[in-house]
Design an enzyme around this catalytic site. Sequence first.
Site, PDB file in Angstrom:
ATOM      1  N   HIS A  10       0.864  -1.183   0.000  1.00 55.26           N
ATOM      2  CA  HIS A  10       0.000   0.000   0.000  1.00 55.26           C
ATOM      3  C   HIS A  10       0.903   1.235   0.000  1.00 55.26           C
ATOM      4  O   HIS A  10       1.602   1.487   0.982  1.00 55.26           O
ATOM      5  CB  HIS A  10      -0.894  -0.025   1.256  1.00 55.26           C
ATOM      6  CG  HIS A  10      -1.844   1.120   1.336  1.00 55.26           C
ATOM      7  ND1 HIS A  10      -3.189   0.999   1.021  1.00 55.26           N
ATOM      8  CD2 HIS A  10      -1.670   2.410   1.688  1.00 55.26           C
ATOM      9  CE1 HIS A  10      -3.787   2.165   1.185  1.00 55.26           C
ATOM     10  NE2 HIS A  10      -2.887   3.032   1.584  1.00 55.26           N
TER      11      HIS A  10
ATOM     12  N   HIS B  50      -0.393   3.794  11.412  1.00 53.74           N
ATOM     13  CA  HIS B  50       0.793   4.654  11.374  1.00 53.74           C
ATOM     14  C   HIS B  50       0.670   5.847  12.302  1.00 53.74           C
ATOM     15  O   HIS B  50      -0.381   6.127  12.881  1.00 53.74           O
ATOM     16  CB  HIS B  50       1.097   5.095   9.936  1.00 53.74           C
ATOM     17  CG  HIS B  50       0.289   6.261   9.446  1.00 53.74           C
ATOM     18  ND1 HIS B  50       0.870   7.356   8.862  1.00 53.74           N
ATOM     19  CD2 HIS B  50      -1.021   6.512   9.439  1.00 53.74           C
ATOM     20  CE1 HIS B  50      -0.065   8.221   8.514  1.00 53.74           C
ATOM     21  NE2 HIS B  50      -1.217   7.741   8.853  1.00 53.74           N
TER      22      HIS B  50
ATOM     23  N   GLU C 176      -3.392  15.473  10.093  1.00 50.43           N
ATOM     24  CA  GLU C 176      -4.326  15.092   9.037  1.00 50.43           C
ATOM     25  C   GLU C 176      -5.767  15.453   9.417  1.00 50.43           C
ATOM     26  O   GLU C 176      -6.325  14.892  10.359  1.00 50.43           O
ATOM     27  CB  GLU C 176      -4.238  13.583   8.785  1.00 50.43           C
ATOM     28  CG  GLU C 176      -2.827  13.090   8.521  1.00 50.43           C
ATOM     29  CD  GLU C 176      -2.759  11.565   8.472  1.00 50.43           C
ATOM     30  OE1 GLU C 176      -3.800  10.908   8.627  1.00 50.43           O
ATOM     31  OE2 GLU C 176      -1.644  11.039   8.304  1.00 50.43           O
TER      32      GLU C 176
ATOM     33  N   HIS D 173      -6.461  13.499  12.899  1.00 56.52           N
ATOM     34  CA  HIS D 173      -5.371  12.694  13.424  1.00 56.52           C
ATOM     35  C   HIS D 173      -4.145  13.600  13.443  1.00 56.52           C
ATOM     36  O   HIS D 173      -3.523  13.847  12.426  1.00 56.52           O
ATOM     37  CB  HIS D 173      -5.165  11.444  12.559  1.00 56.52           C
ATOM     38  CG  HIS D 173      -6.385  10.572  12.526  1.00 56.52           C
ATOM     39  ND1 HIS D 173      -6.874  10.002  11.372  1.00 56.52           N
ATOM     40  CD2 HIS D 173      -7.234  10.202  13.512  1.00 56.52           C
ATOM     41  CE1 HIS D 173      -7.966   9.302  11.665  1.00 56.52           C
ATOM     42  NE2 HIS D 173      -8.198   9.412  12.937  1.00 56.52           N
TER      43      HIS D 173
ATOM     44  N   HIS E 268      -3.069   6.046  14.355  1.00 56.68           N
ATOM     45  CA  HIS E 268      -4.400   5.766  13.811  1.00 56.68           C
ATOM     46  C   HIS E 268      -4.271   4.713  12.724  1.00 56.68           C
ATOM     47  O   HIS E 268      -3.163   4.280  12.379  1.00 56.68           O
ATOM     48  CB  HIS E 268      -5.073   7.029  13.290  1.00 56.68           C
ATOM     49  CG  HIS E 268      -4.234   7.792  12.300  1.00 56.68           C
ATOM     50  ND1 HIS E 268      -3.177   8.586  12.683  1.00 56.68           N
ATOM     51  CD2 HIS E 268      -4.259   7.851  10.950  1.00 56.68           C
ATOM     52  CE1 HIS E 268      -2.622   9.130  11.621  1.00 56.68           C
ATOM     53  NE2 HIS E 268      -3.244   8.685  10.544  1.00 56.68           N
TER      54      HIS E 268
HETATM   55 FE   FE2 Z   1      -2.941   9.011   8.499  1.00 65.23          FE
END
Ligand code: FE2
Length: 452
Positions: A308, A351, A357, A381, A387
């Site tokens: 990803h 992460h 964010e 976040h 999260h």
């Molecule tokens: Fe994130």
Amino acid sequence: MADGSKPAAGAAAELQWTKATPAGYMPGFGNDFETEALPGALPIGQNSPQKAPYGLYAEQLSGSPFTAPRGTNERSWLYRIRPSVRHAQKFKKTTLPLWKTAPALGEHDLPIGQLRWGPLPIPKEKLTFLTGMRTMTTSGDVNTQAGMAAHIYLVTASMENEYFYNADGELLVVPQQGSLRFFTEFGRIDAAPGDICVIPRGVKFKVELIDGPARGYVCENYGAKFTLPDRGPIGANCLANARDFKTPVAAFEDKETNSTLIVKWCGSFNVAEIGHSPLDVVAWHGNYAPYKYDLRTFSPVGAILFDHPDPSIFTVLTAPSETAGTANVDFVIFPERWSVAEHSFRPPWYHMNIMSEFMGLIYGVYDARPEGFVPGAVSLHNCMLPHGPDKLAYDHATQVELKPVKLTNTLAFMFETRFPQHLTKFAAELDTLQQNYPDCWTPLDKQFNGKP
Ligand code: FE2
């Protein structure tokens, strides 16, 4: 780019578009747009003739210092009925108490945490794009032209004889419900859910409703202007393509009515009473202008074998800072796309991030958190707060047979800034703050059993 084929535009002009690169993107010369609402209004061959056509005033609007390198030098020449000094003089202070500006620290005493809010209901009271602006977070410092604010707007009424410009930053507007018409000095832009509209610093405009009450998100970017990210090894195509950005053709109001111009300046709000519309630009040329972009024209690239990639592959626009690769703000989307990676955990990984964010959902379902994050919602976040996928998403991602899957009917976005985002009192006290949000990770129990 645009032509002068729409004479006597006035307030009734139809919406037309130039199709060209966004302001400031194309390095060097050749990036000027030009448009006129009356034939011959645009001087040919020079910017500031002794007497401009139609008795118009020539005025330069500079979005960069005069001496900025050519690739980032941005200015437009406006040919207008009155110079801006006749629209913006003799100010009085006014207030918009729910529109906050960084630094706005210590407004609440909530502990740190992963935060999520349900959609703000649109109230019945009369709210314009200005009075309906609700600041959720601020970051950086407007006085140093660094950082941003994240807002939600709730609009139930058009601005009438009321105009605005923001000296503090450009506004990246993300409609989520209902369409908005931005009547700017440069022309008109309609933006519906799925579009974004960017109004540069210093550009006068008013906002009208098109199809009923409206709600959406705004990034107020105090820093360098948004531009397209470099593509690196991706090459010359995909992601946001320059040809899909649209600037308006000239349209103007020649209206002598008691009006107000509100100016946001270093967090203060100031109002000037004027007897006419400031949207009186009959022709303009230059590379500093508002624009719109349809997010559904974004061409995503991604993992076509395994793993990803970082979400930066979905960057639509970036507002750079002085440090390479460290954006003042990135505007990132999570659009419809195919998910095809083999033997991989396909959702966003768990992460922690030095960037902070602010996320919203324009429509559909977000794959990492299929429950609780509904259209119109917000999650935050912040810097170095962990999260990732909730239990439902984790179980699905680790158990499902990995066939190619198309993620459809989904459009989420993120304002990601290098600065910590500070909650406003308004955001901290909202009823829609989901107190149990962190519980979505509680069921992620130990699975380690000592065996490979
Ligand atoms: Fe994130």
